[in-house]
Scaffold this active site. Sequence first.
Site, short mmCIF file in Angstrom:
data_model
loop_
_atom_site.label_atom_id
_atom_site.label_comp_id
_atom_site.label_asym_id
_atom_site.label_seq_id
_atom_site.Cartn_x
_atom_site.Cartn_y
_atom_site.Cartn_z
N SER A 1 0.84 -1.20 0.00
CA SER A 1 0.00 0.00 0.00
C SER A 1 0.88 1.26 0.00
O SER A 1 1.69 1.44 -0.91
CB SER A 1 -0.95 -0.04 1.20
OG SER A 1 -1.90 1.00 1.13
N ASP B 1 -8.81 -4.65 -6.31
CA ASP B 1 -8.25 -3.73 -5.31
C ASP B 1 -8.41 -2.28 -5.76
O ASP B 1 -8.06 -1.91 -6.88
CB ASP B 1 -6.78 -4.08 -5.11
CG ASP B 1 -6.15 -3.30 -3.96
OD1 ASP B 1 -6.80 -2.42 -3.40
OD2 ASP B 1 -4.99 -3.61 -3.63
#
Length: 672
Positions: free
Chosen positions: A445, A497
């Site tokens: 991330s 995602d």
Amino acid sequence: MPGMVVFGRRWGIASDDLVFPGSFELFIRVLWWIGTMILYTHHRGHFDCNGRGVLNTYLVGLFVVLGLIILSLWAIVFVSAQGTITNPGRRRSMPALVYVRAILYIPELVWACLGTVWVSEDSKGCDLATVGSVIAAVIASWIILLFTAVGVVIVFDPLGSPRRQPAPMEPLGVRDMQTTNQFFSIARSMADKVWECRLRLMCCCLPQDESNRAVFSSIGKLLSGFFSDTDLVPSDIAAGLALLHQDQDKKEQSRDPDTIVVHSPSSPIEEDLEAELEKAAHWMLFAAAAYGWPLYVYSNPLTGPCKLSGDCCGSRTDEFDSVGGDNGGCHFSSVLLTTGLQYRDFIHVSFHNQIYEIPFFVALDHKREAVLVAVRGTLSLKDVLTDLSAECEDMPIEGVSGACFAHKGICQAATYVYKKLINDGILNQAFAVAPEYNLVVTGHSLGAGTAALLAVLLRSSYPTLQCYSFSPPGGLMSQALSDYSKDFVVSIVLGKDLVPRLSIPNMEDLKRKILKIVSNCNKPKYLILLQGLWYELFGGSPDDAPTEMDNRREQQLSEPLLGEESLVIRHSSSYQSVGSDDSPVHKPAQLFLPGRVLHITEDGPSRRSCFSQVRYSAEWSDQMSFRSILISPQMLTDHMPDVVLGALNSLATERPFSICPSSFNNSQQHNI
């Protein structure tokens, strides 16, 4: 529907948003009215206690007030359910109904005070059941009044000036244009200050120093600029997302299953994908470990707290260089338990966390003969502010032709880690211990984006460097830097995602699609939300919602619908006509994922229960596959580090993966 204008200002709620709250209050009021009627009928003429006159007046008045409120609520719910999001003609009487309902709060307040006085002074000697009923009615009145006040505060829009703005398409003279530009400049400045104040309020626990105020100001300008050109209320966005999800699923179901997969030019098909997946699974373990004890306990809810409880206070922090933020040593203990490394394998561990300054650790991985730099992802409010600092910042790299720029917040974070590694001699210390090892940088991330930009900064000094970037932010680096990084950066993206698809152009595109789909749909908003909730929870066939474009001629499709025009305050770079699916004419700076992209997808149906077993497949993809945001419940779960690690372990071991928590444990991790 644009925000409703009542009491001389625009509010953050539309005239079709009162169906659900009105129905709930109507249900409560009807039960209350029935209870009051039963109480009064049963005890009429038998109030033999002090204050019986006041009690009789209170019950009769309450009965009448509740009846009037019920009638007004029924009218509000009925009218609010009429029309569509952008065709509010059948709801034109809503402001008058809101005024009527607001007036009825006055007698309700008076009767709440009257009931309070009777309970406190004149209820002695009365039947306990009667007293209890009156107390319940009084408490209910004050609770409803309190919740109404809270609701007013929530839907209050600081920018809700009702002043009309010039029509965007009408010709203006020079003086009119100057006046309009001055008006927009003042409005934009006010919007910037409002968003900055909102950020300060949400981040009141952070120091309000000069550097943090600059961050708040920068993010406030970004957010105000993104939301300034539309008049959507939050429920419009929710309805648009529900419609868009079903529309995307409908297109996906009708897609040809034999579609040829496009491979990245720099990623030949014959490359050993299995070996790459095995390495990715190994390095993802360290990227997950960087999150410390919160992820470890979440992933091992039964055994994690017990294992950490004996180690948190006994970590031998003197055997490595540790910096701040790990009170009790719980973070480092979880890193040891997750990775299986020894104390002596760590060169530097930093849990220091500020805006643009994120935790990381440097360790020696003897199994892969690598000096590893693992950067933590988003885990704090300060990390969120780093994520939101999404302006472009120049990042010149020697030997790279073309424009070199990157996400400002992540670029600053990468620069911080780079200076720590180089200026503090951390990498020199690591390679002094293991000079033959290679350098590997990894993260998930925010940590993935930081790791990729850090790898770009370190590449010239460490030519054999490799970076594994798991679920990196989509709006990370310019095309030139992305192409440059393909030789040493691998980005791993799982399913739908959201984060790898998150960039300012993609968000503008999503906003444009929401404007288009809500202005086209001819169903009322409450029905859209109910059907969308049912679809999210229980699945079924996507709703083939009829649209208000069904009867429009082909030549009219190049013109915006009147409904869509009503949702646009002024034309911006993100706005185009309903009939167009092209990118905006004035594109904001486009940022891309780093390096080569390895996309992992689920085999079989996308909907599955928590305890179902999932199998995955992986293939090389390209940047164009992530140019739009896919709406799905999996857009968030596919980003979770434990889910990404489980998917990679499943691919590496060819075993199915359970998507519930505790999806990975130490025995699985150490077998990677």
